[in-house]
Design a protein around this motif. Structure first.
Motif, PDB file in Angstrom:
ATOM      1  N   THR A   1       0.822  -1.220   0.000  1.00 52.31           N
ATOM      2  CA  THR A   1       0.000   0.000   0.000  1.00 52.31           C
ATOM      3  C   THR A   1       0.848   1.259   0.000  1.00 52.31           C
ATOM      4  OG1 THR A   1      -0.190  -0.079   2.426  1.00 52.31           O
ATOM      5  CG2 THR A   1      -1.958  -1.093   1.138  1.00 52.31           C
TER       6      THR A   1
ATOM      7  N   GLN B   1      -9.766  -9.624   4.258  1.00 52.87           N
ATOM      8  CA  GLN B   1     -10.380  -8.914   3.137  1.00 52.87           C
ATOM      9  C   GLN B   1     -11.893  -8.863   3.346  1.00 52.87           C
ATOM     10  OE1 GLN B   1      -8.438 -10.162  -0.814  1.00 52.87           O
ATOM     11  NE2 GLN B   1      -8.054 -11.927   0.495  1.00 52.87           N
TER      12      GLN B   1
ATOM     13  N   GLU C   1     -13.402   1.891   5.928  1.00 54.09           N
ATOM     14  CA  GLU C   1     -12.737   0.601   6.123  1.00 54.09           C
ATOM     15  C   GLU C   1     -13.118  -0.027   7.461  1.00 54.09           C
ATOM     16  OE1 GLU C   1      -8.275  -0.425   7.315  1.00 54.09           O
ATOM     17  OE2 GLU C   1      -8.422   0.468   5.316  1.00 54.09           O
TER      18      GLU C   1
ATOM     19  N   LYS D   1      -6.747   0.462   1.726  1.00 53.80           N
ATOM     20  CA  LYS D   1      -7.261   0.624   0.363  1.00 53.80           C
ATOM     21  C   LYS D   1      -8.307   1.721   0.248  1.00 53.80           C
ATOM     22  CE  LYS D   1      -5.001  -2.560  -1.911  1.00 53.80           C
ATOM     23  NZ  LYS D   1      -4.080  -2.229  -3.018  1.00 53.80           N
ATOM     24  N   THR D   2      -8.881   2.151   1.383  1.00 55.16           N
ATOM     25  CA  THR D   2      -9.894   3.201   1.353  1.00 55.16           C
ATOM     26  C   THR D   2      -9.755   4.031   2.624  1.00 55.16           C
ATOM     27  OG1 THR D   2     -12.265   3.649   1.122  1.00 55.16           O
ATOM     28  CG2 THR D   2     -11.648   1.708   2.401  1.00 55.16           C
TER      29      THR D   2
ATOM     30  N   ILE E   1     -11.625  -5.307  -0.380  1.00 53.63           N
ATOM     31  CA  ILE E   1     -10.918  -4.256   0.353  1.00 53.63           C
ATOM     32  C   ILE E   1      -9.964  -4.883   1.364  1.00 53.63           C
ATOM     33  CG2 ILE E   1     -11.185  -2.351   1.998  1.00 53.63           C
ATOM     34  CD1 ILE E   1     -13.949  -1.840   0.730  1.00 53.63           C
ATOM     35  N   THR E   2      -8.713  -4.395   1.369  1.00 58.95           N
ATOM     36  CA  THR E   2      -7.752  -4.752   2.413  1.00 58.95           C
ATOM     37  C   THR E   2      -7.348  -3.476   3.127  1.00 58.95           C
ATOM     38  OG1 THR E   2      -5.953  -4.569   0.814  1.00 58.95           O
ATOM     39  CG2 THR E   2      -6.864  -6.767   1.181  1.00 58.95           C
TER      40      THR E   2
END
Length: 604
Positions: free
Chosen positions: A176, A217, A289, A283-284, A279-280
């Motif tokens: 990331t 995830q 998240e 990621k947001t 989503i991990t």
């Protein structure tokens, strides 16, 4: 007379065994390893029961075609060279890397994917004066001994996304951030600070606030409603009520989540019913998240308000991090685009230096030797030419020149160094040549030879007899009775071969009034023919073309022309053309087979 000789004399056999040649075709020997490579690759199924001798005959035919292609210099044509280079470039990457270091880096990356870390940072942008930026980072690092990270970040950090903030990024995981940042962060214990760390963005001072096992995830769908810029409180309250009302309608089954997303979500995922990719961590944004990961029941809904708008979130699925075998392609893909590719490259170059006895020298003249390896000498003159032909080399041009020279040497000599690779490239080369010359001598030639096709069909007409009658003609579909009447009148004056072109005149003003289908139809292949000719079933209804008529005749046993069965006839004729061509090649080129060596080959 066919020029194929099976040599069994002791003297010839001994020479062949010593040289490991199985045969010689057109003056070129075929080694035992090459023949075994083809044999064991093509005769992979024991059920074929193809003997070595039987395969040898097929192999000889193949090599004769290739020999003819070489004789015509088809291997020198630019299109062939370009195609072969394309295949080679696809095949060489695994040979031009250090797999051991790559595997270590993959394992290291996966281990990091199993842990999330909460980080903060201070970013000092690099200016033209690098030392000035570095000293500024050292000043910030020094102030951290007497002041909080938040205060120092607010004072020094030049991260535009966190202006005036505490410097906290939040939780991140592997893949990331840029690689140097990731390495430093994961090596720093909880509560400690490290830096300065140089990345493409500048110098970072990093603090690790916390660590936790990865949450895995999560897959969700969402509906997003944006807060208009400068909206008044009353307007925001009204929009909030709309969001809550929509949430209630979804929950009560008045509208599906997907339909609601398609109709009202202000997000790019709206077209897919709001569904987002897996989503991990990192990621947001953190609020979204954390909400997604906190949801436990599949299908459950949650509404959250963020500074920029509202989300209605639906939980679709949750799962742990995928096994290393599944994520390795992703990791390797990322490695190819970051600093780890340099690590792998330099490790590979150092390995080659040791293997090829690399030595570096101090230059003593205008064209003196700078370095040597294998049978190569790198001179000051060759360095000059390298610099002239390569742009953006950077500072250490000598190092880049040496590394590039070693790499290109390895790349050029892969066929010699790795026999399996050499055989694979030979297979590609021969295969392309065989295809090209077969296209020229067999497939293309046969397809264009209408006289030959017609003659072959007449001579073998019995081979194409039918068990049941066929209908040969055209099916004409008309948009109205009036169109049908005009079409029938037209066809009374033209031959069937011109029917489609003639009837196209009825398609006017962009409207298609007539559709024509031409062919030879067996019973059961077309419902219209079945109904009208073979009196079985009904004509399918077609609102656009309700009027149908046929023009043609029933052929009881044989096709009239090779065109009626063009596919099968063409295939058979191509086989004949190919066989005739191979017989000519056997007369043109000498073929010698060393039987003792051939008999020593076993199917693997």
């Amino acid at each position: 007379m066919k020029r194929i000789f099976f040599l069994t004399l002791l003297s010839l056999s001994a020479v062949a065994m010593f040289g490991q040649a199985v045969m010689k075709i057109a003056g070129k020997e075929v080694s035992k390893p090459e023949f075994e490579y083809y044999y064991n690759k093509n005769v992979v199924d024991d059920s074929t029961k193809m003997s070595v001798d039987d395969y040898a005959l097929r192999f000889i035919n193949f090599k004769l075609k290739v020999a003819e292609a070489y004789n015509r210099k088809m291997d020198t044509v630019s299109s062939f060279i370009k195609e072969l280079d394309g295949y080679r470039n696809q095949l060489i990457p695994p040979y031009l890397t250090d797999d051991s270091i790559k595997q270590e880096l993959v394992k290291e990356q996966y281990a990091r994917m199993l842990e999330d870390i909460d980080v903060s940072h201070i970013l000092i942008r690099v200016e033209e004066d690098t030392l000035k930026s570095y000293n500024k980072a050292l000043e910030a690092l020094k102030e951290l001994k007497t002041s909080s990270f938040e205060k120092v970040a607010a004072k020094y950090s030049e991260d535009p996304s966190m202006a005036g903030d505490s410097g906290r990024i939040g939780y991140i995981t592997a893949l990331t951030t840029v690689y140097p940042f990731e390495v430093a962060a994961y090596k720093t214990p909880k509560g400690e600070v490290t830096g300065p760390v140089r990345t493409m963005f500048g110098y970072h001072i990093i603090k690790v606030n916390d660590r936790r096992p990865t949450r895995g995830q999560v897959k969700v769908a969402h509906i997003f409603k944006r807060k208009p810029s400068g909206a008044k409180p009353a307007s925001l309250d009204s929009l909030k009520q709309v969001v809550n009302s929509l949430y209630s309608d979804i929950k009560n089954g008045k509208i599906t989540f997907a339909d609601a997303a398609i109709k009202g979500s202000e997000d790019g995922a709206a077209k897919s019913g709001g569904e987002l990719p897996w989503i991990t961590t990192g990621k947001t944004n953190e609020l979204f998240e954390n909400t997604a990961f906190s949801m436990d029941t599949i299908g459950s809904l949650r509404v959250i308000e963020a500074p920029y708008g509202w989300h209605i979130i639906k939980l679709i699925d949750k799962k742990p991090i995928s096994p290393i075998e599944e994520v390795t392609p992703l990791i390797e893909s990322r490695m190819r685009g970051d600093e780890r590719s340099i690590i792998i490259y330099e490790t590979f170059i150092n390995k080659l230096k040791r293997e090829y006895g690399f030595k570096e020298y101090s230059p003593v003249g205008s064209d003196s030797v700078l370095a040597s390896f294998a049978d190569v000498k790198l001179t000051t003159d060759s360095l000059r030419r390298f610099v002239e032909t390569h742009a953006n080399l950077g500072k250490d041009t000598l190092k880049q020149f040496i590394n590039s020279s070693i790499f290109e040497y390895e790349k050029r000599n892969l066929e010699k160094k790795y026999p399996d690779f050499g055989l694979l490239m030979q297979e590609y080369k021969d295969g392309i040549l065989m295809f090209n010359i077969s296209q020229e001598e067999v497939w293309g030639k046969a397809a264009k030879d209408t006289v030959g096709l017609r003659k072959y069909f007449q001579e073998h007409k019995e081979d194409y007899a039918w068990d049941t009658p066929h209908y040969k003609g055209i099916i004409v579909k008309c948009a109205s009775k009036d169109v049908k009447k005009k079409a029938q009148a037209m066809l009374n004056t033209v031959p069937m071969e011109s029917a489609a072109e003639c009837l196209s005149n009825l398609n006017i003003d962009g409207k298609r009034n007539v559709k024509v289908e031409k062919g030879v139809f067996a019973k059961g292949k077309n419902k219209i023919v079945d109904a009208k000719i073979f009196k079985e079933g009904k004509i399918p209804e077609d609102a656009k073309y309700p009027e149908v008529f046929l023009v043609g005749k029933v052929l009881k046993k044989y096709p009239e022309s090779y065109k009626d069965v063009r596919g099968p006839v063409l295939n058979d004729y191509q086989t004949k053309v190919e066989n005739d061509w191979v017989e000519k090649l056997k007369k043109k080129y000498k073929v010698e087979v060393y039987k003792d060596v051939l008999d020593s080959i076993e199917k693997h």
